[in-house]
Design an enzyme around this catalytic site. Structure first.
Site, PDB file in Angstrom:
ATOM      1  N   TYR A 133      35.906  28.802  39.079  1.00  0.00           N
ATOM      2  CA  TYR A 133      35.548  27.386  39.257  1.00  0.00           C
ATOM      3  C   TYR A 133      36.815  26.542  39.220  1.00  0.00           C
ATOM      4  CZ  TYR A 133      32.373  23.367  39.072  1.00  0.00           C
ATOM      5  OH  TYR A 133      31.669  22.212  39.357  1.00  0.00           O
ATOM      6  N   GLY A 134      37.807  26.958  40.021  1.00  0.00           N
ATOM      7  CA  GLY A 134      39.054  26.199  40.104  1.00  0.00           C
ATOM      8  C   GLY A 134      39.040  25.287  41.322  1.00  0.00           C
ATOM      9  N   SER A 135      40.175  25.165  41.969  1.00  0.00           N
ATOM     10  CA  SER A 135      40.326  24.255  43.102  1.00  0.00           C
ATOM     11  C   SER A 135      39.293  24.547  44.194  1.00  0.00           C
ATOM     12  CB  SER A 135      41.762  24.378  43.639  1.00  0.00           C
ATOM     13  OG  SER A 135      41.920  23.560  44.763  1.00  0.00           O
ATOM     14  N   SER A 145      34.921  30.441  29.042  1.00  0.00           N
ATOM     15  CA  SER A 145      35.722  29.686  30.015  1.00  0.00           C
ATOM     16  C   SER A 145      35.520  28.175  29.823  1.00  0.00           C
ATOM     17  CB  SER A 145      35.296  30.082  31.431  1.00  0.00           C
ATOM     18  OG  SER A 145      35.679  29.089  32.345  1.00  0.00           O
ATOM     19  N   GLU A 184      46.175  36.775  42.500  1.00  0.00           N
ATOM     20  CA  GLU A 184      46.788  37.835  41.686  1.00  0.00           C
ATOM     21  C   GLU A 184      45.840  38.372  40.616  1.00  0.00           C
ATOM     22  OE1 GLU A 184      47.581  34.640  41.711  1.00  0.00           O
ATOM     23  OE2 GLU A 184      48.233  33.905  39.756  1.00  0.00           O
ATOM     24  N   ILE A 185      44.753  37.633  40.332  1.00  0.00           N
ATOM     25  CA  ILE A 185      43.766  38.058  39.331  1.00  0.00           C
ATOM     26  C   ILE A 185      42.646  38.862  39.999  1.00  0.00           C
ATOM     27  CG2 ILE A 185      42.167  37.186  37.527  1.00  0.00           C
ATOM     28  CD1 ILE A 185      44.847  36.249  36.839  1.00  0.00           C
ATOM     29  N   HIS A 199      40.924  33.556  51.047  1.00  0.00           N
ATOM     30  CA  HIS A 199      42.249  33.848  51.602  1.00  0.00           C
ATOM     31  C   HIS A 199      42.325  35.362  51.732  1.00  0.00           C
ATOM     32  CE1 HIS A 199      46.520  33.954  52.292  1.00  0.00           C
ATOM     33  NE2 HIS A 199      46.842  34.350  51.065  1.00  0.00           N
ATOM     34  N   GLU A 233      62.095   5.790  49.639  1.00  0.00           N
ATOM     35  CA  GLU A 233      62.445   6.083  51.018  1.00  0.00           C
ATOM     36  C   GLU A 233      62.030   7.492  51.446  1.00  0.00           C
ATOM     37  OE1 GLU A 233      63.719   3.851  53.195  1.00  0.00           O
ATOM     38  OE2 GLU A 233      63.268   5.429  54.652  1.00  0.00           O
TER      39      GLU A 233
HETATM   40  P1  NAD Z   1      42.547  28.228  40.942  1.00  0.00           P
HETATM   41  O1  NAD Z   1      43.787  28.706  40.296  1.00  0.00           O
HETATM   42  O2  NAD Z   1      42.384  26.777  41.176  1.00  0.00           O
HETATM   43  O3  NAD Z   1      41.221  28.623  40.172  1.00  0.00           O
HETATM   44  C1  NAD Z   1      41.093  29.746  39.478  1.00  0.00           C
HETATM   45  C2  NAD Z   1      39.792  29.802  38.698  1.00  0.00           C
HETATM   46  O4  NAD Z   1      39.562  31.164  38.479  1.00  0.00           O
HETATM   47  C3  NAD Z   1      39.904  29.177  37.328  1.00  0.00           C
HETATM   48  O5  NAD Z   1      39.497  27.839  37.324  1.00  0.00           O
HETATM   49  C4  NAD Z   1      38.969  30.044  36.537  1.00  0.00           C
HETATM   50  O6  NAD Z   1      37.640  29.594  36.741  1.00  0.00           O
HETATM   51  C5  NAD Z   1      39.108  31.389  37.185  1.00  0.00           C
HETATM   52  N1  NAD Z   1      40.046  32.322  36.524  1.00  0.00           N
HETATM   53  C6  NAD Z   1      41.371  32.174  36.281  1.00  0.00           C
HETATM   54  N2  NAD Z   1      41.872  33.238  35.651  1.00  0.00           N
HETATM   55  C7  NAD Z   1      40.837  34.091  35.502  1.00  0.00           C
HETATM   56  C8  NAD Z   1      40.700  35.377  34.920  1.00  0.00           C
HETATM   57  N3  NAD Z   1      41.737  36.015  34.350  1.00  0.00           N
HETATM   58  N4  NAD Z   1      39.484  35.967  34.950  1.00  0.00           N
HETATM   59  C9  NAD Z   1      38.434  35.349  35.513  1.00  0.00           C
HETATM   60  N5  NAD Z   1      38.501  34.125  36.059  1.00  0.00           N
HETATM   61  C10 NAD Z   1      39.682  33.511  36.046  1.00  0.00           C
HETATM   62  O7  NAD Z   1      42.390  29.102  42.287  1.00  0.00           O
HETATM   63  P2  NAD Z   1      42.374  28.543  43.774  1.00  0.00           P
HETATM   64  O8  NAD Z   1      43.690  27.878  44.071  1.00  0.00           O
HETATM   65  O9  NAD Z   1      41.109  27.798  43.998  1.00  0.00           O
HETATM   66  O10 NAD Z   1      42.362  29.896  44.621  1.00  0.00           O
HETATM   67  C11 NAD Z   1      41.194  30.673  44.783  1.00  0.00           C
HETATM   68  C12 NAD Z   1      41.265  31.370  46.134  1.00  0.00           C
HETATM   69  O11 NAD Z   1      41.193  30.407  47.180  1.00  0.00           O
HETATM   70  C13 NAD Z   1      42.560  32.142  46.369  1.00  0.00           C
HETATM   71  O12 NAD Z   1      42.246  33.282  47.125  1.00  0.00           O
HETATM   72  C14 NAD Z   1      43.394  31.172  47.189  1.00  0.00           C
HETATM   73  O13 NAD Z   1      44.394  31.795  47.981  1.00  0.00           O
HETATM   74  C15 NAD Z   1      42.311  30.555  48.049  1.00  0.00           C
HETATM   75  N6  NAD Z   1      42.644  29.235  48.608  1.00  0.00           N
HETATM   76  C16 NAD Z   1      43.009  28.234  47.764  1.00  0.00           C
HETATM   77  C17 NAD Z   1      43.273  26.971  48.278  1.00  0.00           C
HETATM   78  C18 NAD Z   1      43.523  25.818  47.343  1.00  0.00           C
HETATM   79  O14 NAD Z   1      43.346  24.695  47.776  1.00  0.00           O
HETATM   80  N7  NAD Z   1      43.906  25.998  46.090  1.00  0.00           N
HETATM   81  C19 NAD Z   1      43.210  26.747  49.675  1.00  0.00           C
HETATM   82  C20 NAD Z   1      42.799  27.788  50.513  1.00  0.00           C
HETATM   83  C21 NAD Z   1      42.524  29.044  49.969  1.00  0.00           C
HETATM   84 MG    MG Z   2      47.331  29.793  50.762  1.00  0.00          MG
END
Ligand code: NAD
Ligand code: MG
Ligand code: MG
Length: 331
Positions: free
Chosen positions: A26-28, A52, A85-86, A109, A228
């Site tokens: 539940y991240g980004s 969490s 990486e997780i 991704h 700037e």
């Molecule tokens: P993030 O770092 O924002 O979110 C990670 C979430 O994963 C955390 O909020 C938590 O809920 C969970 N987490 C973290 N560590 C954990 C663990 N050890 N065990 C279980 N859960 C855990 O991740 P993100 O940036 O949203 O990326 C997620 C995927 O989306 C990736 O594959 C990334 O490449 C892809 N992606 C991200 C973006 C972006 O805007 N950030 C854009 C396009 C694609």
């Molecule tokens: Mg990327």
């Protein structure tokens, strides 16, 4: 060669609305996919670690929350949105055992599938829905009625309708409002890593820092250099984004436009273009992936050193001070 793009008229929303979806993380991206799908009438559960911090946040937003194992077991579409990486460890420990024949495993991704860090069984669909924008914008644009475009891909089509599932999922996230591009895992993985390294994050941040440093080293006040080379960048990019380079050039002075043609190719010169080519080659041959994974296994030592250096830099300190005075900026 043009890419196929589809829109709302080309998608069957009932497919994703009829599935049980698990969003792992539940991240980004996770919060954006989960909330957008819920608002699109889908049956969503968020899978998180016990304890969490996101658990309460997701529940307050109206989402069902459970452990990753339970979410994966209940769902027939499991979307992996924990950090790249997780993902291999989360997949092994919490997802793999719950994949049943005909289920769909999704990614935001292509890193782990393309470079072989996750190898799913042959009888599940493997799809991708990668919004071409940061997660918080994926959510914001959905609530505003627009949507970030998605790139969708199918690595394995076990059920024969994996493309339709991917399209329908992307519709639920809001991508069909702007366009859903149909690509491959290799394309997405390589172009996404290249874009963020050479242009969007690596190239852009370094360009801004180099411009700021050049002015400051020559004795100009850091605040002036910040406005700037940093603050104004967004205004220029907004014009390009909304109406093209030509309109941006129309809006700036002839002096600025002349300077653009004169100085741009001197800054981004043959050497810069050769460096970009090398960056792309190191992505394509897997060297970048190996290096990144090795640093992750070393507790992100190199990444954290760079992050600390960036935090301490004069441009960041200057920016923090200046932005703290903006009355219109929200946290
Ligand atoms: P993030 O770092 O924002 O979110 C990670 C979430 O994963 C955390 O909020 C938590 O809920 C969970 N987490 C973290 N560590 C954990 C663990 N050890 N065990 C279980 N859960 C855990 O991740 P993100 O940036 O949203 O990326 C997620 C995927 O989306 C990736 O594959 C990334 O490449 C892809 N992606 C991200 C973006 C972006 O805007 N950030 C854009 C396009 C694609
Ligand atoms: Mg990327
Ligand atoms: Mg990207």
């Amino acid at each position: 060669m043009a890419i196929e793009i589809c829109y709302e008229k080309d998608v069957d929303p009932s497919i994703i609305q009829g599935m049980k979806v698990a969003i792992i993380g539940y991240g980004s991206q996770g919060h954006a996919h989960a909330l957008n799908l819920m608002d699109s009438g889908c049956d969503v559960r968020v899978g998180l670690r016990e304890g969490s911090k996101s658990w309460a946040t997701a529940e307050e937003a109206g989402l069902k929350v459970c452990t990753m194992d339970q979410a994966a077991e209940e769902a027939n579409l499991i979307m992996m949105l924990v950090p790249d990486e997780i993902q291999p460890a989360v997949y092994k420990d919490h997802i793999e055992a719950h994949l049943h024949s005909g289920d769909t495993l999704g990614f935001g991704h292509g890193f782990n599938i393309h470079f072989g860090y996750i190898v799913p069984p042959a009888d599940v669909n493997v799809i991708m829905c990668a919004p071409k924008g940061p997660g918080h914008i994926v959510r914001r644009q959905y609530t505003e009625g627009s949507g970030v475009p998605d790139l969708i891909c199918v690595q394995q089509d076990a059920t024969g309708n994996a493309w339709d599932i991917a399209k329908s999922y992307a519709w639920g996230v809001g991508g069909a409002r702007t366009g859903i591009m149909l690509g491959t895992f290799a394309q997405e993985t390589e172009e996404d890593l290249f874009g963020e390294q050479a242009v969007l994050c690596g190239g852009c941040v370094e360009l801004v820092k180099a411009g700021f440093d050049t002015l400051v080293d020559a004795g100009y006040p850091p605040e002036l250099a910040y406005f700037e080379c940093y603050h104004e960048l967004k205004m220029i990019v907004d014009l390009m984004y909304e109406s093209g380079i030509g309109f941006m050039n129309y809006s700036i002075s002839n002096t600025a436009e002349y300077g653009e043609y004169y100085a741009g190719p001197k800054v981004i010169n043959d050497e810069s273009r050769a460096a970009m080519k090398l960056i792309l080659e190191r992505i394509q041959n897997g060297e970048f992936a190996k290096e990144f994974v090795a640093d992750c296994e070393n507790d992100h030592k190199w990444l954290l050193e760079q992050r600390a250096k960036c935090d301490e830099s004069l441009i960041e300190q200057t920016g923090k001070q200046i932005r703290s005075m903006f009355t219109w900026i929200k946290k």
